[in-house]
Design an enzyme around this catalytic site. Structure first.
Site, PDB file in Angstrom:
ATOM      1  N   ASP A 193      45.451  12.326 -44.554  1.00 31.07           N
ATOM      2  CA  ASP A 193      46.241  13.513 -44.240  1.00 31.07           C
ATOM      3  C   ASP A 193      47.537  13.135 -43.508  1.00 31.07           C
ATOM      4  O   ASP A 193      47.534  12.249 -42.644  1.00 31.07           O
ATOM      5  CB  ASP A 193      45.373  14.410 -43.335  1.00 31.07           C
ATOM      6  CG  ASP A 193      46.027  15.726 -43.016  1.00 31.07           C
ATOM      7  OD1 ASP A 193      46.371  16.460 -43.955  1.00 31.07           O
ATOM      8  OD2 ASP A 193      46.205  16.031 -41.820  1.00 31.07           O
ATOM      9  N   GLU A 212      48.849  11.516 -48.246  1.00 24.71           N
ATOM     10  CA  GLU A 212      49.632  12.736 -48.357  1.00 24.71           C
ATOM     11  C   GLU A 212      50.947  12.518 -47.610  1.00 24.71           C
ATOM     12  O   GLU A 212      51.021  12.669 -46.399  1.00 24.71           O
ATOM     13  CB  GLU A 212      48.894  13.930 -47.735  1.00 24.71           C
ATOM     14  CG  GLU A 212      49.669  15.225 -47.868  1.00 24.71           C
ATOM     15  CD  GLU A 212      49.517  16.172 -46.666  1.00 24.71           C
ATOM     16  OE1 GLU A 212      49.922  17.330 -46.788  1.00 24.71           O
ATOM     17  OE2 GLU A 212      48.992  15.752 -45.609  1.00 24.71           O
TER      18      GLU A 212
END
Ligand code: MG
Length: 642
Positions: A348, A390
């Site tokens: 993330d 990401e």
């Protein structure tokens, strides 16, 4: 005519050509083979609820593996499953445990094993930029001697630290454009942790220091006392003439006072002049003003790139990040899951680990990847571990991250595709995809371009495509015929729509499994658009209807899984002067396939001299062939074997 062409599209083996012998379609596969690396992204809290408590859960996924298998998925990216303070899971409180709302470790192990039987890998979502405000954080801010103190980006004077370049997280920047400093305590005055108090009654000073020495019980026979927070009256020990001491655990939000009587206040109450103490330095006390002696001078601030519930983790100078205590602890937690059978991680918010500093982040990610991959290989995992970052930026800005990771999400892919479908322009699409890939090559030859439509943080593809099912089928067909590793986001294959305007929950809608069944909406606080979640959008309904969005996804996924040219071949643009039509070839595994999509709402005809047009591998929409001309109906797609 239209009906005849539809039949031809659905039954490629019987699509006869007047001029050329039809190529045998080598698609006698039984459907269990999965050449392609299709990943399904799901929200554990809203995918499927096994126990009827209104929360999706891990067992719910296990119960629906047949669905994911039929969709052609060979991997699942699960939203964070660790114990968390938020429904979406991105505020992790404990990286070593499973969120009880989602299930148990045994449930997770069962999912890993049952999925492996269907050749489906499990990828965990790992949040490395920040944690939630759990035990690590609470311990870190409780005391300067906390073993977790270095885990977070903490400062007593953040503006001085930032401008002096003392914040490793900022890599020299004094003005990161994302994030804020937050007070680590509710007020400026209190303190929680273990302290040693030394009262010098001769000099009328008190010296307070943080300590890890054992705490003492209050002295019941004391002659001098502290009055402090949760502890109340605490008797001190006279250790030499006029010197009184004690070590105690403190939890106070206002400070403390010294008392020379256990029962009387008045002039027996000794305090300060209204200022705060500094640890380790004698602090003068008096019995006139006798203001509360506060800890405000030890006010601690923490940095958070996102919101205050997500304190940023601190890995120290990036070149040596793997030597930091936080890195080691997080890596140990990842080891646990990798050794349980997890085959990949989705990382993330990697841009924010070192505040938007690409080189530092890539350097960090390389250390993280190598550490996890070593564990994976020691476990006996096949090949190298999969890991995708990401990095939510345009392709030109994320390419450097390939120095650290084998795979990155390609956000520009979807931004380009939705723009082109919106404009009805397809004939520069292949060149654009190839340009993306060219950007990555200097950083890593074996890059894995993780292509996708929308995800759990973006307005739904279905909304961007005006809720038009034909456009949604087209977008899915383009995704599944492009080079790279495609990700399908929960509900996209059913034609879901939704925007963030009413809350992120509306882009994280549960799967509607049956025509009449309910959906797990507790985790989403009931924020479900029931105008969308009707019987006809359900899996049950769409499985029974040939022209559904779901069946379009399934047939293109199957084509990708059974044709090496689609799953791992190389792309070449086919020049096309017809504005709406995207054309390219995929070559690999001893075959070449011609891919054609019509990005517009009107039929389009392209002349394709030299190409074989009568051996359909898969198609969607109205496709017709006349001589050397291929006509694609509105938003239609076809793959032709050469
Ligand atoms: Mg449940």
């Amino acid at each position: 005519m239209k009906r005849l062409l539809l039949i031809l599209a659905m039954l490629p083996l019987f699509a006869a050509s007047c001029e050329k012998q039809p190529q045998p379609v080598p698609d006698d596969n039984d459907g269990t083979e999965k050449l392609a690396d299709i990943t399904y992204q799901l929200n554990v809290y809203s995918f499927a609820d096994s126990d009827g408590d209104g929360w999706g859960d891990i067992k719910g996924i296990t119960q629906h593996l047949d669905y994911l298998d039929a969709l052609g998925a060979s991997a699942l990216w699960l939203s964070p499953i660790q114990t968390s303070s938020s429904y979406h899971g991105y505020n992790v409180l404990d990286y070593y445990s499973i969120n009880p709302k989602l299930g148990t470790e045994a449930d997770f192990k069962e999912l890993i094993d049952k999925a492996a039987e269907k050749n489906i890998d499990i990828y965990m979502d790992y949040v490395l930029n920040h944690s939630g405000r759990g035990e690590w954080f609470n311990n870190a801010i409780s005391s300067e001697s906390s073993p977790y103190r270095s885990y977070y980006v903490l400062s007593n004077n953040w503006s001085a630290d930032v401008y002096a370049g003392r914040v490793d997280n900022f890599v020299g920047s004094s003005n990161p454009y994302m994030g804020d400093w937050h007070s680590a305590s509710g007020g400026d005055l209190g303190y929680k942790g273990r302290l040693h108090f030394r009262l010098d009654w001769n000099a009328k000073t008190v010296t307070v220091t943080e300590t890890t020495d054992p705490a003492q019980a209050a002295n019941p026979a004391a002659g001098m006392w502290l009055w402090i927070g949760s502890a109340g009256l605490v008797g001190l020990y006279e250790t030499s003439s006029g010197i009184y001491e004690i070590t105690i655990d403190v939890d106070t939000d206002w400070g403390f006072l010294v008392r020379s009587s256990s029962t009387e206040w008045g002039s027996y109450k000794w305090g300060g002049d209204g200022s705060s103490i500094t640890f380790g330095k004698p602090f003068a006390i008096n019995n006139s003003a006798s203001a509360d002696i506060t800890f405000g001078g030890q006010q601690v601030w923490y940095f958070a790139a996102f919101d205050s519930s997500m304190p940023d983790l601190n890995y120290g100078p990036y070149a040596n990040a793997s030597e930091s205590a936080a890195f080691k602890d997080l890596a140990a937690s990842a080891d646990k899951w990798i050794n349980m059978g997890v085959n990949g991680l989705r990382l993330d918010a990697v841009i924010w680990i070192y505040q938007n500093h690409a080189n530092a982040n890539a350097n960090f990610l390389k250390q993280w990847y190598d550490r996890c991959n070593a564990t994976y290989k020691a476990r006996g995992g096949k090949g190298d571990m999969y890991m995708v970052g990401e990095a939510w930026e345009e392709t030109g800005k994320i390419k450097e991250y390939y120095k650290g990771l084998p795979s990155l999400f390609n956000f520009s892919y979807w931004w380009t595709l939705k723009d082109r479908i919106g404009r009805g322009k397809g004939n520069d699409f292949a060149a654009t995809v190839l340009w993306f890939r060219d950007q990555y090559k200097p950083y890593r030859n074996d890059f894995i371009d993780a292509i996708k439509l929308s995800n759990h943080d973006e307005d739904r593809a279905g909304s961007d495509l005006n809720r038009d099912k034909n456009k949604m089928k087209l977008a899915g067909a383009v995704l599944l015929t492009s080079p790279g590793k495609p990700f399908i986001y929960q509900g996209e294959e059913l034609g879901y729509w939704g925007t963030k305007s009413g809350g992120d929950e509306y882009i994280r809608t549960p799967i509607k499994w049956t025509i009449d069944g309910t959906v797990p909406a507790i985790g989403l606080n009931g924020k479900v658009d029931y105008n969308m979640v009707t019987g006809s959008i359900s899996v049950e309904y769409q499985n029974a209807h040939e022209e559904s969005v779901l069946n379009a996804y399934k047939k293109f996924a199957r084509a990708r899984n059974t044709h090496p040219a689609l799953s791992s071949g190389s792309m070449a643009e086919v020049s096309c002067s017809v504005n709406p039509v995207a054309l390219w070839t995929m070559t690999g595994g001893g075959e070449t396939l011609l891919v054609a999509h019509n990005f517009s709402g009107s039929a389009a005809t392209v002349s394709l001299a030299g190409y074989k047009l009568n051996s359909q591998v898969v198609a969607n929409g109205d496709i017709s062939v006349s001589g050397e001309s291929l006509t694609l109906g509105a938003y239609s797609s076809v793959v032709l074997k050469q």
